[in-house]
Design a protein around this motif. Structure first.
Motif, PDB file in Angstrom:
ATOM      1  N   CYS A 180       0.829  -1.200   0.000  1.00  0.00           N
ATOM      2  CA  CYS A 180       0.000   0.000   0.000  1.00  0.00           C
ATOM      3  C   CYS A 180       0.865   1.253   0.000  1.00  0.00           C
ATOM      4  CB  CYS A 180      -0.888   0.023   1.244  1.00  0.00           C
ATOM      5  SG  CYS A 180      -1.936   1.478   1.265  1.00  0.00           S
ATOM      6  N   ASN A 182      -0.613   4.385   0.532  1.00  0.00           N
ATOM      7  CA  ASN A 182      -1.455   5.465   1.049  1.00  0.00           C
ATOM      8  C   ASN A 182      -1.030   6.042   2.404  1.00  0.00           C
ATOM      9  OD1 ASN A 182      -3.286   5.741  -1.071  1.00  0.00           O
ATOM     10  ND2 ASN A 182      -4.248   3.831  -0.458  1.00  0.00           N
ATOM     11  N   PHE A 183      -0.402   5.258   3.231  1.00  0.00           N
ATOM     12  CA  PHE A 183       0.110   5.732   4.517  1.00  0.00           C
ATOM     13  C   PHE A 183      -0.937   6.480   5.349  1.00  0.00           C
ATOM     14  CE2 PHE A 183       4.438   4.377   4.292  1.00  0.00           C
ATOM     15  CZ  PHE A 183       4.676   4.236   2.938  1.00  0.00           C
ATOM     16  N   CYS A 184      -2.115   5.862   5.541  1.00  0.00           N
ATOM     17  CA  CYS A 184      -3.080   6.443   6.468  1.00  0.00           C
ATOM     18  C   CYS A 184      -2.383   6.500   7.822  1.00  0.00           C
ATOM     19  CB  CYS A 184      -4.340   5.594   6.537  1.00  0.00           C
ATOM     20  SG  CYS A 184      -5.134   5.433   4.919  1.00  0.00           S
ATOM     21  N   TYR A 186      -2.990   6.107  10.872  1.00  0.00           N
ATOM     22  CA  TYR A 186      -3.219   5.142  11.963  1.00  0.00           C
ATOM     23  C   TYR A 186      -2.745   3.738  11.572  1.00  0.00           C
ATOM     24  CZ  TYR A 186      -6.989   4.347   8.696  1.00  0.00           C
ATOM     25  OH  TYR A 186      -7.695   4.096   7.542  1.00  0.00           O
ATOM     26  N   CYS A 187      -2.298   3.560  10.314  1.00  0.00           N
ATOM     27  CA  CYS A 187      -2.153   2.197   9.794  1.00  0.00           C
ATOM     28  C   CYS A 187      -0.696   1.756   9.654  1.00  0.00           C
ATOM     29  CB  CYS A 187      -2.821   2.114   8.419  1.00  0.00           C
ATOM     30  SG  CYS A 187      -2.827   0.445   7.764  1.00  0.00           S
ATOM     31  N   VAL A 189       0.127  -1.077   7.973  1.00  0.00           N
ATOM     32  CA  VAL A 189       0.249  -1.947   6.797  1.00  0.00           C
ATOM     33  C   VAL A 189       1.335  -1.507   5.804  1.00  0.00           C
ATOM     34  CG1 VAL A 189      -0.957  -2.830   4.761  1.00  0.00           C
ATOM     35  CG2 VAL A 189      -2.091  -2.868   7.001  1.00  0.00           C
ATOM     36  N   PRO A 190       1.403  -0.232   5.416  1.00  0.00           N
ATOM     37  CA  PRO A 190       2.433   0.149   4.440  1.00  0.00           C
ATOM     38  C   PRO A 190       3.855  -0.143   4.925  1.00  0.00           C
ATOM     39  CG  PRO A 190       0.794   1.868   4.635  1.00  0.00           C
ATOM     40  CD  PRO A 190       0.531   0.899   5.736  1.00  0.00           C
ATOM     41  N   GLN A 224      -4.751  -4.635  -0.597  1.00  0.00           N
ATOM     42  CA  GLN A 224      -5.008  -3.567   0.361  1.00  0.00           C
ATOM     43  C   GLN A 224      -5.754  -2.428  -0.318  1.00  0.00           C
ATOM     44  OE1 GLN A 224      -1.831  -5.043   0.999  1.00  0.00           O
ATOM     45  NE2 GLN A 224      -2.441  -5.800   2.992  1.00  0.00           N
ATOM     46  N   HIS A 271     -10.358   1.612  -2.002  1.00  0.00           N
ATOM     47  CA  HIS A 271     -10.205   2.891  -1.309  1.00  0.00           C
ATOM     48  C   HIS A 271     -11.148   3.883  -1.975  1.00  0.00           C
ATOM     49  CE1 HIS A 271      -8.557   6.512   0.434  1.00  0.00           C
ATOM     50  NE2 HIS A 271      -7.670   5.810   1.124  1.00  0.00           N
ATOM     51  N   ARG A 310      -6.601  10.354   4.784  1.00  0.00           N
ATOM     52  CA  ARG A 310      -7.475   9.511   3.957  1.00  0.00           C
ATOM     53  C   ARG A 310      -7.731  10.104   2.582  1.00  0.00           C
ATOM     54  NH1 ARG A 310      -8.216   4.431   4.210  1.00  0.00           N
ATOM     55  NH2 ARG A 310     -10.399   4.500   3.589  1.00  0.00           N
TER      56      ARG A 310
HETATM   57  S1  SF4 Z   1      -5.857   1.736   5.915  1.00  0.00           S
HETATM   58 FE1  SF4 Z   1      -5.738   0.686   3.976  1.00  0.00          FE
HETATM   59  S2  SF4 Z   1      -5.269   2.303   2.522  1.00  0.00           S
HETATM   60 FE2  SF4 Z   1      -4.766   3.096   4.521  1.00  0.00          FE
HETATM   61  S3  SF4 Z   1      -2.593   2.652   4.792  1.00  0.00           S
HETATM   62 FE3  SF4 Z   1      -3.767   0.960   5.693  1.00  0.00          FE
HETATM   63  S4  SF4 Z   1      -3.905  -0.575   4.090  1.00  0.00           S
HETATM   64 FE4  SF4 Z   1      -3.347   1.377   3.136  1.00  0.00          FE
END
Ligand code: SF4
Length: 470
Positions: A180, A182-184, A186-187, A189-190, A224, A271, A310
């Motif tokens: 991913c 996007n680097f939200c 709070y997340c 995942v990236p 993602q 997204h 977002r």
């Molecule tokens: S919430 Fe989804 S879109 Fe946002 S950084 Fe995490 S995986 Fe990526």
């Protein structure tokens, strides 16, 4: 070494471990945490293990290998893992079982340090970018009796052709991209799954055509950010071939819609910012694409959305919903919402409730904000007290449940197309299946209906399921 040769090398290690296991039937347990992408990764780990001569067991007392595929999106996942490791310590001493831990949590150094310090009896630690090397790491553990840590922090690659052992034979998940960009805020995942990278169209089509031949009825496309499929490749000028003119998520949906045998197509997670006209048109025009779309909102307040990074506002989200409802007949929506993001005021939380009231989601996945080490959100000062977060969560839950009753009521008296999945978990005399909008339907019927899409009249609604009749 390129990815194709890397996979070939692992096939050789599979043969080596298989040789070690001949005349034995070693058993393995696997615990998967987190999202559908992780479940699909676990299907590949099971595929590799079964090709190496292992068979699965649910009972760790009889296992020769205990495997964990972890998630790090929320805090409670760590507690769960450490609890399980504590239980395995005795089995390790008594039976010398091999313990291996992989998945997103292993990309977090503070966690792997804790494991090496507090659970030194763990044999293999591997990350999200070295899952495909599990046969090699297992072989080295068995042969060289060494503890192994194989974790790398890279943008990420795609490994095609890994063995896979799927759960069930009616519905299958197919990963179309990973990572991913996007680097939200709070997340995590990236930071643990790397940069966006898409599988080549020909490999996805080949896999789904093969699943159709095996009799699978429903396909769920995973990523993602599925609706940014191939965007990174376009940006980098990577040649992704010309399979049926596929060059985007919309054209991929249309190509899969043509595959005989497949009856239903679902996808997670998109997204909102990437719902372009062509994607909306493809969902509307493809008869096999289910009209339940997951549209993660996270917050209903534009200031909070900005701090979450977002890339859309409350107004833009509502306008997208309006546009999609106008263009896609019978559209139903599900969503994700986080309550208690740092700095969220009562008034800003009210905006979230307002969007929920306006949109009337079919399903809402609700989460309490959980600080993740390494994310911008974790460094924000104005963290919300736990008690207040729970109060907001309860208010959201009450609203969502009141809407669900209303939503469910509209099904009563209608005839729904239901994909029959099998026996009901709670009542072996009943069958269970799902509507296009992913509602669970329980009904009386004979086993030969399993795997078929049938018409059922909905006769009553219950919070978590509908009752149907032939
Ligand atoms: S919430 Fe989804 S879109 Fe946002 S950084 Fe995490 S995986 Fe990526």
């Amino acid at each position: 070494m390129d990815t194709a040769n890397e996979v070939k090398l692992q096939e050789q290690y599979i043969e080596k471990v298989k040789k070690i296991n001949q005349n034995k039937i070693p058993k393995y347990t696997i615990l998967t945490m987190g999202c559908q992408l992780n479940e699909n990764d676990s299907e590949k780990l099971c595929g590799m293990l079964e090709n190496m001569g292992y068979i699965q067991t649910q009972d760790s007392k009889e296992a020769d290998l205990a495997l964990f595929n972890t998630c790090c999106v929320r805090e409670n996942a760590e507690d769960k893992l450490f609890g399980k490791l504590g239980e395995l310590k005795r089995l390790k001493e008594e039976r010398g079982i091999i313990i291996a831990i992989g998945g997103c949590m292993m990309q977090e150094k503070h966690i792997t340090d804790k494991i090496k310090q507090s659970y030194p009896f763990v044999d293999i630690l591997f990350g999200t970018h070295t899952l495909h090397k599990f046969p090699e790491n297992l072989y080295k553990t068995i042969e060289e009796k060494k503890k192994l840590e194989d974790i790398i922090d890279i943008n990420g690659e795609i490994y095609e052709g890994l063995p896979i052992k799927r759960e069930g034979n009616i519905k299958a998940s197919v990963t179309i991209m990973n990572g991913c960009n996007n680097f939200c805020s709070y997340c995590i995942v990236p930071y643990v799954r790397g940069r966006e990278r898409s599988r080549m169209p020909k490999d996805i089509i080949y896999e789904i055509e093969d699943l159709a031949k095996q009799g699978y009825q429903e396909i769920t496309l995973l990523g993602q950010n599925v609706n940014s499929y191939l965007r990174a490749e376009h940006e980098k000028g990577i040649n992704f071939g010309d399979k049926e003119g596929i060059h985007s998520f919309a054209t991929l949906l249309k190509a899969i819609n043509k595959i005989d045998g497949i009856k239903r197509i679902r996808f997670v997670s998109p997204h909102p910012k990437d719902f372009t006209e062509d994607v909306i048109e493809a969902i509307a025009s493809c008869n096999k694409v289910c009209k339940l779309v997951h549209l993660p909102l996270q917050s209903g307040n534009s200031k909070v959305l900005k701090e979450m990074n977002r890339k859309y506002t409350k107004e833009q989200y509502l306008a997208l919903v309006k546009q999609m409802k106008e263009k896609i007949p019978n559209l139903t929506l599900s969503t994700d919402i986080i309550v208690g993001f740092p700095g969220e005021t009562e008034k800003e939380f009210e905006d979230t409730l307002d969007v929920v009231r306006q949109v009337k989601f079919e399903q809402v996945y609700m989460f309490i904000y959980s600080r993740r080490v390494g994310t911008p959100g974790d460094k924000m000062e104005n963290q919300i007290p736990e008690e207040q977060k729970h109060k907001r969560f309860d208010r959201l839950k009450a609203l969502v449940e009141s809407q669900m009753q209303e939503n469910n009521q509209k099904y009563v008296g209608t005839v729904q197309k239901v994909l029959v999945e099998g026996e009901s978990k709670n009542n072996k005399d009943l069958l269970t299946g799902r509507t296009d909008s992913n509602k669970v339907v329980i009904f009386e019927g004979s086993e030969d209906l399993i795997g078929k899409i049938i018409d059922l009249k909905i006769i009553s609604e219950h919070m978590w399921y509908l009752k149907g009749e032939m």
